[in-house]
Write a protein that holds these residues in place. Structure first.
Motif, PDB file in Angstrom:
ATOM      1  N   MET A   1      12.121   1.876   0.023  1.00  0.00           N
ATOM      2  CA  MET A   1      12.673   0.884   1.012  1.00  0.00           C
ATOM      3  C   MET A   1      11.912   0.803   2.244  1.00  0.00           C
ATOM      4  SD  MET A   1      14.779  -0.896  -0.888  1.00  0.00           S
ATOM      5  CE  MET A   1      15.960  -1.686   0.319  1.00  0.00           C
ATOM      6  N   GLU A   2      11.562   1.895   2.788  1.00  0.00           N
ATOM      7  CA  GLU A   2      11.137   1.926   4.192  1.00  0.00           C
ATOM      8  C   GLU A   2       9.340   1.883   3.943  1.00  0.00           C
ATOM      9  OE1 GLU A   2      12.480   1.432   7.263  1.00  0.00           O
ATOM     10  OE2 GLU A   2      14.201   1.059   5.988  1.00  0.00           O
ATOM     11  N   VAL A   3       9.099   2.910   3.035  1.00  0.00           N
ATOM     12  CA  VAL A   3       7.729   3.461   3.124  1.00  0.00           C
ATOM     13  C   VAL A   3       7.292   3.650   1.571  1.00  0.00           C
ATOM     14  CG1 VAL A   3       7.785   5.755   3.612  1.00  0.00           C
ATOM     15  CG2 VAL A   3       5.704   4.399   3.884  1.00  0.00           C
ATOM     16  N   ASN A   4       6.253   3.410   0.932  1.00  0.00           N
ATOM     17  CA  ASN A   4       5.898   3.583  -0.352  1.00  0.00           C
ATOM     18  C   ASN A   4       4.787   4.907   0.101  1.00  0.00           C
ATOM     19  OD1 ASN A   4       7.022   1.222  -1.474  1.00  0.00           O
ATOM     20  ND2 ASN A   4       4.978   0.115  -1.119  1.00  0.00           N
ATOM     21  N   ARG A   5       4.918   5.873  -1.080  1.00  0.00           N
ATOM     22  CA  ARG A   5       4.052   7.152  -0.619  1.00  0.00           C
ATOM     23  C   ARG A   5       3.626   7.706  -1.731  1.00  0.00           C
ATOM     24  NH1 ARG A   5       5.812  10.300   3.842  1.00  0.00           N
ATOM     25  NH2 ARG A   5       7.373   9.693   4.986  1.00  0.00           N
ATOM     26  N   CYS A   6       2.526   8.316  -1.590  1.00  0.00           N
ATOM     27  CA  CYS A   6       1.823   9.046  -2.752  1.00  0.00           C
ATOM     28  C   CYS A   6       2.355  10.511  -2.627  1.00  0.00           C
ATOM     29  CB  CYS A   6       0.303   9.155  -2.424  1.00  0.00           C
ATOM     30  SG  CYS A   6      -0.509   7.591  -2.723  1.00  0.00           S
ATOM     31  N   THR A   7       3.047  10.980  -3.850  1.00  0.00           N
ATOM     32  CA  THR A   7       3.723  12.298  -3.937  1.00  0.00           C
ATOM     33  C   THR A   7       2.864  13.006  -4.676  1.00  0.00           C
ATOM     34  OG1 THR A   7       5.798  10.985  -3.447  1.00  0.00           O
ATOM     35  CG2 THR A   7       5.683  13.278  -4.403  1.00  0.00           C
ATOM     36  N   LYS A   8       2.706  14.249  -4.288  1.00  0.00           N
ATOM     37  CA  LYS A   8       1.908  15.277  -5.082  1.00  0.00           C
ATOM     38  C   LYS A   8       2.597  15.517  -6.486  1.00  0.00           C
ATOM     39  CE  LYS A   8      -1.095  19.072  -4.065  1.00  0.00           C
ATOM     40  NZ  LYS A   8      -2.200  18.503  -4.422  1.00  0.00           N
ATOM     41  N   CYS A   9       1.820  15.879  -7.614  1.00  0.00           N
ATOM     42  CA  CYS A   9       2.519  16.369  -8.634  1.00  0.00           C
ATOM     43  C   CYS A   9       2.800  17.626  -8.467  1.00  0.00           C
ATOM     44  CB  CYS A   9       1.454  16.279 -10.045  1.00  0.00           C
ATOM     45  SG  CYS A   9       0.665  14.582 -10.194  1.00  0.00           S
ATOM     46  N   ARG A  10       3.694  18.265  -9.205  1.00  0.00           N
ATOM     47  CA  ARG A  10       4.232  19.631  -8.844  1.00  0.00           C
ATOM     48  C   ARG A  10       3.310  20.661  -9.590  1.00  0.00           C
ATOM     49  NH1 ARG A  10       9.513  21.624  -7.594  1.00  0.00           N
ATOM     50  NH2 ARG A  10      10.230  19.509  -7.839  1.00  0.00           N
TER      51      ARG A  10
ATOM     52  N   LEU B   1       0.746  -1.220  -0.054  1.00  0.00           N
ATOM     53  CA  LEU B   1       0.155  -0.056  -0.077  1.00  0.00           C
ATOM     54  C   LEU B   1       0.730   1.217   0.311  1.00  0.00           C
ATOM     55  CD1 LEU B   1      -2.591  -1.183   2.728  1.00  0.00           C
ATOM     56  CD2 LEU B   1      -2.827  -1.190   0.176  1.00  0.00           C
ATOM     57  N   PHE B   2       0.211   2.363  -0.429  1.00  0.00           N
ATOM     58  CA  PHE B   2       0.934   3.675  -0.294  1.00  0.00           C
ATOM     59  C   PHE B   2       0.329   4.603   0.782  1.00  0.00           C
ATOM     60  CE2 PHE B   2       1.044   2.458  -4.886  1.00  0.00           C
ATOM     61  CZ  PHE B   2       2.369   2.602  -4.949  1.00  0.00           C
ATOM     62  N   LEU B   3       1.243   5.375   1.339  1.00  0.00           N
ATOM     63  CA  LEU B   3       0.839   6.226   2.470  1.00  0.00           C
ATOM     64  C   LEU B   3       0.487   7.568   1.858  1.00  0.00           C
ATOM     65  CD1 LEU B   3       0.504   7.038   5.558  1.00  0.00           C
ATOM     66  CD2 LEU B   3       3.176   7.305   5.482  1.00  0.00           C
ATOM     67  N   LEU B   4      -0.510   7.890   1.921  1.00  0.00           N
ATOM     68  CA  LEU B   4      -1.224   9.203   1.391  1.00  0.00           C
ATOM     69  C   LEU B   4      -1.390  10.077   2.653  1.00  0.00           C
ATOM     70  CD1 LEU B   4      -2.418  11.007  -0.795  1.00  0.00           C
ATOM     71  CD2 LEU B   4      -4.539   9.827  -0.462  1.00  0.00           C
TER      72      LEU B   4
ATOM     73  N   PRO C   1      -5.936  11.229  -7.987  1.00  0.00           N
ATOM     74  CA  PRO C   1      -5.607  12.182  -8.986  1.00  0.00           C
ATOM     75  C   PRO C   1      -4.707  13.294  -8.341  1.00  0.00           C
ATOM     76  CG  PRO C   1      -8.041  11.646  -9.296  1.00  0.00           C
ATOM     77  CD  PRO C   1      -7.384  11.049  -7.834  1.00  0.00           C
ATOM     78  N   GLY C   2      -3.704  13.635  -9.178  1.00  0.00           N
ATOM     79  CA  GLY C   2      -2.703  14.747  -8.580  1.00  0.00           C
ATOM     80  C   GLY C   2      -1.604  14.345  -7.960  1.00  0.00           C
ATOM     81  N   TYR C   3      -1.403  12.871  -7.858  1.00  0.00           N
ATOM     82  CA  TYR C   3      -0.618  12.184  -7.054  1.00  0.00           C
ATOM     83  C   TYR C   3       0.068  11.030  -7.872  1.00  0.00           C
ATOM     84  CZ  TYR C   3      -1.898  14.509  -2.738  1.00  0.00           C
ATOM     85  OH  TYR C   3      -2.190  15.387  -1.763  1.00  0.00           O
ATOM     86  N   PHE C   4       1.311  10.931  -7.482  1.00  0.00           N
ATOM     87  CA  PHE C   4       1.782   9.542  -8.073  1.00  0.00           C
ATOM     88  C   PHE C   4       2.645   8.611  -7.222  1.00  0.00           C
ATOM     89  CE2 PHE C   4       5.622  12.346  -7.859  1.00  0.00           C
ATOM     90  CZ  PHE C   4       6.514  11.390  -7.651  1.00  0.00           C
ATOM     91  N   GLY C   5       2.546   7.303  -7.117  1.00  0.00           N
ATOM     92  CA  GLY C   5       2.925   6.335  -6.406  1.00  0.00           C
ATOM     93  C   GLY C   5       4.331   6.210  -6.301  1.00  0.00           C
ATOM     94  N   LEU C   6       5.411   6.580  -5.180  1.00  0.00           N
ATOM     95  CA  LEU C   6       6.629   6.544  -5.167  1.00  0.00           C
ATOM     96  C   LEU C   6       7.170   5.226  -4.314  1.00  0.00           C
ATOM     97  CD1 LEU C   6       9.565   7.699  -6.144  1.00  0.00           C
ATOM     98  CD2 LEU C   6       9.105   9.281  -4.237  1.00  0.00           C
ATOM     99  N   ARG C   7       7.775   4.276  -4.493  1.00  0.00           N
ATOM    100  CA  ARG C   7       8.029   2.956  -4.060  1.00  0.00           C
ATOM    101  C   ARG C   7       9.254   3.369  -3.255  1.00  0.00           C
ATOM    102  NH1 ARG C   7       4.126  -0.801  -3.829  1.00  0.00           N
ATOM    103  NH2 ARG C   7       2.873  -0.883  -5.690  1.00  0.00           N
TER     104      ARG C   7
END
Length: 179
Positions: free
Chosen positions: A57-66, A28-31, A49-55
C-alpha cells in the motif's frame, strides 16, 4: 543537493543524501542494497536476480529470496530458477534431485519419473466379449502407476498392453464366428 545525488535519485519521491532513495514513484520498486551496516536505496522497474517484487500500500519493495542458491523467486520461500550447480524441485534449489526424479540439464529442474508397478497376469482370451467360439481373440494385461508419481509432465510407460491370442475352445450349442 549535488548532481551525483540527483543521478542516484532517479525515480525517487524522497531521497536522502546518505542513503539514496527512501520512497519511489508508485510503479517502481525500492531496492535496498546493504554493504555491512551501510544501506542505500534505488528505485527500479524490475527487481534484480535473487529478489522478487512485493507490492504494498505504501511502498513496493524488492525482497531478497531466502535461499542463496535461488536465482529468481516468486515469493521469499518459493524459487522459480536456481543458480548453476543447483536443480529446482517444487520451489526449492537442491544440489541433486531427490529419488523418483531425474535432473534435466537444459532447465536445471528435477522432473518426476514414473515407475510403473509389475504387469498383471494376461486376461482370458476373448472375442467380442466371449471366451469361446472363434480362432483368434485378444488378451490384455495392466500395471499400476503409484499416484504419487503420476504428476503432470511425467512421462510414464504404457499401462495397458494387448496381444492377439488363439481361442482355446468352441462354444456350447455350436455358435459360429462372424469373422
Amino acid at each position: 543537493v549535488s548532481s551525483v545525488l540527483l543521478e542516484n535519485c532517479t525515480g525517487c519521491v524522497l531521497c536522502s543524501e546518505d542513503n539514496g532513495c527512501i520512497s519511489c514513484h508508485h510503479r517502481l520498486f525500492l531496492l535496498i542494497w546493504r554493504d555491512g551496516i551501510r544501506q542505500a536505496g534505488t528505485c527500479v522497474h524490475t527487481c534484480p536476480p535473487g529478489y522478487f517484487g512485493l507490492r504494498g500500500m505504501e511502498v513496493n519493495r524488492c525482497t531478497k529470496c531466502r535461499s542463496p542458491s535461488c536465482e529468481s523467486c516468486f515469493s521469499r520461500d518459493f524459487c522459480m530458477k536456481c543458480k548453476e550447480k543447483f536443480y529446482l524441485h517444487k520451489g526449492q534449489c537442491l544440489r541433486q534431485c531427490p529419488p523418483s526424479t531425474a535432473a534435466q540439464p537444459g532447465t536445471r529442474e528435477c522432473q518426476e519419473t514414473c515407475e510403473a508397478g509389475p504387469w498383471s497376469p494376461w486376461s482370458p482370451c476373448t472375442h467380442e466379449g466371449r471366451t469361446c467360439g472363434c480362432k483368434w481373440g485378444v488378451e490384455t494385461r495392466v500395471r499400476e502407476v503409484p499416484a504419487a508419481t503420476g504428476e503432470e509432465g511425467t512421462s510414464c510407460p504404457a499401462q495397458l498392453e494387448t496381444r492377439k491370442c488363439r481361442m482355446k475352445k468352441h462354444c456350447p450349442g455350436g455358435e459360429h464366428c462372424t469373422t
